[in-house]
Design an enzyme around this catalytic site. Structure first.
Site: not given
Ligand code: NDP
Length: 260
Positions: A29, A73, A96
């Site tokens: 990322k 994460q 997300d």
């Protein structure tokens, strides 16, 4: 990167602990941000981080004007409450799309962000010139981050959608009905050629690490490619698209905050 409205997107990535797979994903990322000129900041927190310390960081980033998107994460170490953390991310920075506000907006089809993996799958389908409208779409897996939103996105595109899970009866027969089959199970080579209708489009979301260290999907690629019309590989299929969608969401978040 300054876009045409002179908005500079910024992504904060929080990683807690030493999970090697999470480290690989976070590095991917950060690399993508660097490649396209998105500002990124990594917070690598120790395994023993407390819930309150993590929430304090999220709150700080919610207020930080340089940060348009916050990504925590997952999975977090087991002593931390993932749901509580996600609920504390400002929905306008929730790149997300896991916050219930964004999940609800996806359900009604009026969304700012789509979850990255299902959105990446939809892009792959669209770019291949495949229209889900009226097609039998089968999603194997019903997690909140992949299976359920995937089914919803296929439904928004007028697919006739079936969601399968570990209690599904006659899985093979159900999968064989699919014109579009999405596998999000987390089991190596779970989808075999006899579960696939000839000419089907097969999307493999799975990312499984074999004993020899190799990455492998949920679909028996070599056998299924003989019957499928189109199939995505692992690695190289859905994974890179997931990161691309994260970049898109980060830019969208920057635009939304600019409008505030
Ligand atoms: P989860 O473990 O949360 O969900 C797995 C789903 O598979 C569950 O709904 C489970 O059913 C179902 N399942 C398990 N066994 C069976 C079975 N025998 N028959 C039918 N269904 C079954 O996984 P995720 O959704 O988080 O991830 C799925 C896969 O996708 C993983 O390999 C993960 O690594 C990968 N992934 C890849 C990403 C990418 O960027 N490419 C991003 C996110 C995930 P039940 O609900 O009944 O338990």
């Amino acid at each position: 990167m300054k876009n045409e409205k002179s908005i500079e997107p910024g992504l904060a990535v929080i990683i807690v602990g030493n999970d090697p797979a999470s480290r690989v994903y976070v590095n991917g990322k950060k690399k993508a941000c660097a490649e396209i000129g998105i500002y990124s900041r990594e917070y690598a927190l120790p395994e023993e981080t407390t819930q309150q310390e993590l929430l304090d960081l999220v709150q700080k980033l919610n207020q930080d004007p340089q940060i348009s998107g916050i990504l925590v994460q997952l999975p977090l170490p087991s002593h931390l409450d993932e749901t509580d953390v996600i609920h504390n991310i400002d929905p306008s920075k929730d790149v997300d799309a896991f916050h219930p506000f964004n999940v609800g907006k996806i359900m009604i089809g009026d969304f700012d962000f789509l979850p990255c993996t299902p959105a990446g799958v939809m892009e792959l389908i669209a770019e291949s010139g495949i229209d889900p409208a009226g097609k039998e779409c089968v999603v194997v897996g019903r997690s909140n981050i992949v299976g359920k939103p995937q089914a919803m996105l296929l439904l928004h595109k007028n697919g006739t959608v079936t969601i399968c899970h570990s209690k599904t009866q006659n899985l093979k027969e159900v999968c064989r009905r699919a014109d579009i089959l999405v596998a999000a199970v987390g089991r190596a080579n779970f989808i075999t050629a006899d579960m696939v209708k000839p000419g089907a489009v097969v999307i493999d979301v799975g990312m499984n690490r074999l004993d020899n260290g190799k990455l492998c999907g949920d679909v028996d690629f070599e056998a299924v490619k003989q019957v499928a019309q189109a199939i995505t590989p692992v690695p190289g299929g859905v994974g890179p698209m997931t990161i691309t969608m994260l970049m898109r969401n980060t830019i969208k978040a920057a635009e939304l905050q600019h409008q505030k």
